[in-house]
Design an enzyme around this catalytic site. Structure first.
Site, PDB file in Angstrom:
ATOM      1  NE  ARG A  27      26.856   9.680  30.096  1.00  0.00           N
ATOM      2  CZ  ARG A  27      25.994   9.128  29.305  1.00  0.00           C
ATOM      3  NH1 ARG A  27      26.381   8.659  27.989  1.00  0.00           N
ATOM      4  NH2 ARG A  27      24.861   8.562  29.777  1.00  0.00           N
TER       5      ARG A  27
ATOM      6  CD  GLU B  51      20.879  12.708  36.293  1.00  0.00           C
ATOM      7  OE1 GLU B  51      19.791  12.314  36.193  1.00  0.00           O
ATOM      8  OE2 GLU B  51      21.831  12.120  35.766  1.00  0.00           O
TER       9      GLU B  51
ATOM     10  CB  THR C 240      13.694  16.925  28.980  1.00  0.00           C
ATOM     11  OG1 THR C 240      12.733  17.953  29.491  1.00  0.00           O
ATOM     12  CG2 THR C 240      14.134  17.527  27.486  1.00  0.00           C
TER      13      THR C 240
ATOM     14  CE1 TYR D  36       5.517  17.719  33.287  1.00  0.00           C
ATOM     15  CE2 TYR D  36       7.014  17.391  31.257  1.00  0.00           C
ATOM     16  CZ  TYR D  36       5.961  17.039  32.072  1.00  0.00           C
ATOM     17  OH  TYR D  36       5.122  16.224  31.442  1.00  0.00           O
TER      18      TYR D  36
ATOM     19  CE1 TYR E 261      17.675   8.180  37.758  1.00  0.00           C
ATOM     20  CE2 TYR E 261      17.157  10.550  37.579  1.00  0.00           C
ATOM     21  CZ  TYR E 261      17.639   9.529  37.289  1.00  0.00           C
ATOM     22  OH  TYR E 261      18.495   9.566  35.916  1.00  0.00           O
TER      23      TYR E 261
ATOM     24  CG  ASP F   9      15.565   6.451  35.193  1.00  0.00           C
ATOM     25  OD1 ASP F   9      15.875   5.233  35.327  1.00  0.00           O
ATOM     26  OD2 ASP F   9      16.076   7.241  34.300  1.00  0.00           O
TER      27      ASP F   9
ATOM     28  CB  CYS G 168      21.145  -6.454  25.257  1.00  0.00           C
ATOM     29  SG  CYS G 168      21.216  -6.206  27.024  1.00  0.00           S
TER      30      CYS G 168
END
Ligand code: SF4
Length: 353
Positions: free
Chosen positions: A28, A40, A46, A85, A123, A141, A206
């Protein structure tokens, strides 16, 4: 699906919260297209906390598409070792090679061209398009689906393609011009840190609670509806650490399938007892000096569970065994051979320093 009022207020509530509360993450701080794509892909399976050290090492060693395209397989797999993966790493490299060959080393700012890269699905293409290029493309996602199932108070299954399409349509409709990337990341951040799965949303914290259908109807614990999980296949195997002095044997897994191309100790199917292990090693051509049982271990993949017993097999020498075995020191395993973390209990996978 019932139409709820007021979701158009979502960006106005979510974005200030995101700017005040977002976790500081290296991709970021410096959202170059390459950094966004690598992050991504790493985050596909993960958690952020687990991916962070991998991301930093990866970027230090392979800082751009050219470096990744030209990396050798051993270096790539070593950098990915422990993340699992591994097809993600291979696809990422293939994508880098295409970016170098077809796009002059620059990621294309085009959703279809992104989607055409290996390992890049809807995505990831949406995430990269919006975060790296400010395009109004949704990145939907599991986190975003869960948030919308609750916001909309919807009993739809999260695996429903129609629901996913509907959520993508809504996200794209809500995307504020000029803040597409922040909006994508704000939705992800809300799902990852506040609107948590498994009936644990932190609704008091929230920022969009006033818009939330599930909170309004007191149904946030029961939504989204639980999905039936397919039972995992169970495989039993014995792990044999064939040792000759300081050296331990590894073999390379096949080029296709689970953990393709990674290195592992010799294994036998089932739960052989000491006599069976001894006989199997002798049939491989090894002279057994000592057999030491090791603790049982388990590793869970998405579709399969490995239940392992272990044996340390001390041999008279490494001679006479299958020539495709490589005999490795601890240091070589640390620096050269990518061993899956599934074998952590027997061969601790070490990372590059
Ligand atoms: Fe999720 Fe609760 Fe926020 Fe609704 S109010 S979006 S259920 S965290």
């Amino acid at each position: 699906m019932p139409e709820r009022q007021g979701l158009e207020a979502l960006p106005g509530l979510l974005l200030p919260w995101y700017r005040a509360h977002a976790r500081r993450l290296p991709w970021r701080d410096s959202p170059t297209p390459y950094a966004v794509l690598v992050s991504e892909i790493m985050l596909q399976q993960t958690r952020v906390e687990a991916a962070l050290p991998y991301f930093e090492r990866f970027m230090a060693e392979l800082p751009d598409f050219e470096a990744l395209a030209g990396a050798d397989e051993a270096q790539l797999l070593k950098l990915w070792q422990g993340l699992g993966y591994y097809s993600r790493a291979r696809n990422l490299q293939k994508a880098a090679q295409l970016v170098v060959q077809r796009h002059g080393g620059q990621l294309p700012a085009d959703l279809r061209a992104l989607r055409a890269l290996p390992g890049v699905g809807d995505y990831t293409a949406g995430a990269v398009a919006s975060i790296a290029f400010g395009l109004p493309a949704a990145a939907v996602d599991g986190n975003v689906l869960r948030v919308f199932a609750r916001l909309l108070c919807s009993g739809e299954s999260l695996s429903s393609p129609a629901f996913k399409k509907e959520v993508a349509r809504r996200v794209e409709g809500l995307m504020p011009k000029g803040q597409e990337g922040d909006f994508t990341q704000a939705l992800m951040e809300l799902g990852a840190t506040v609107c948590l799965p498994n009936g644990r949303p932190l609704c008091e914290a929230c920022p969009v609670r006033e818009l939330c259908g599930a909170a309004c109807e007191g149904r946030q614990q029961e939504l989204p509806v639980r999905q039936e999980k397919k039972a995992r296949r169970r495989e039993q195997k014995a792990v044999l650490l064939l040792c000759a002095g300081e050296l331990t044997a590894l073999r390379r897994r096949p080029d296709r399938g689970l953990l393709a191309g990674l290195w592992e100790p010799v294994t036998l199917p089932g739960t052989p007892d000491e006599a069976q292990v001894r006989r199997a090693v002798e049939e491989m051509g090894g002279a057994v000096r000592q057999l030491v049982p090791l603790p049982a271990a388990k590793h869970v993949f998405t579709h399969v569970e490995w239940h392992m017993t272990g044996w340390r097999v001390e041999l008279e020498s490494a001679r006479g065994l299958d020539p495709s075995l490589v005999w490795t020191t601890e240091r070589q395993r640390r620096e050269q051979y990518a061993v899956p973390s599934a074998y952590r209990a027997y061969l601790k996978p070490s990372r590059r320093r």
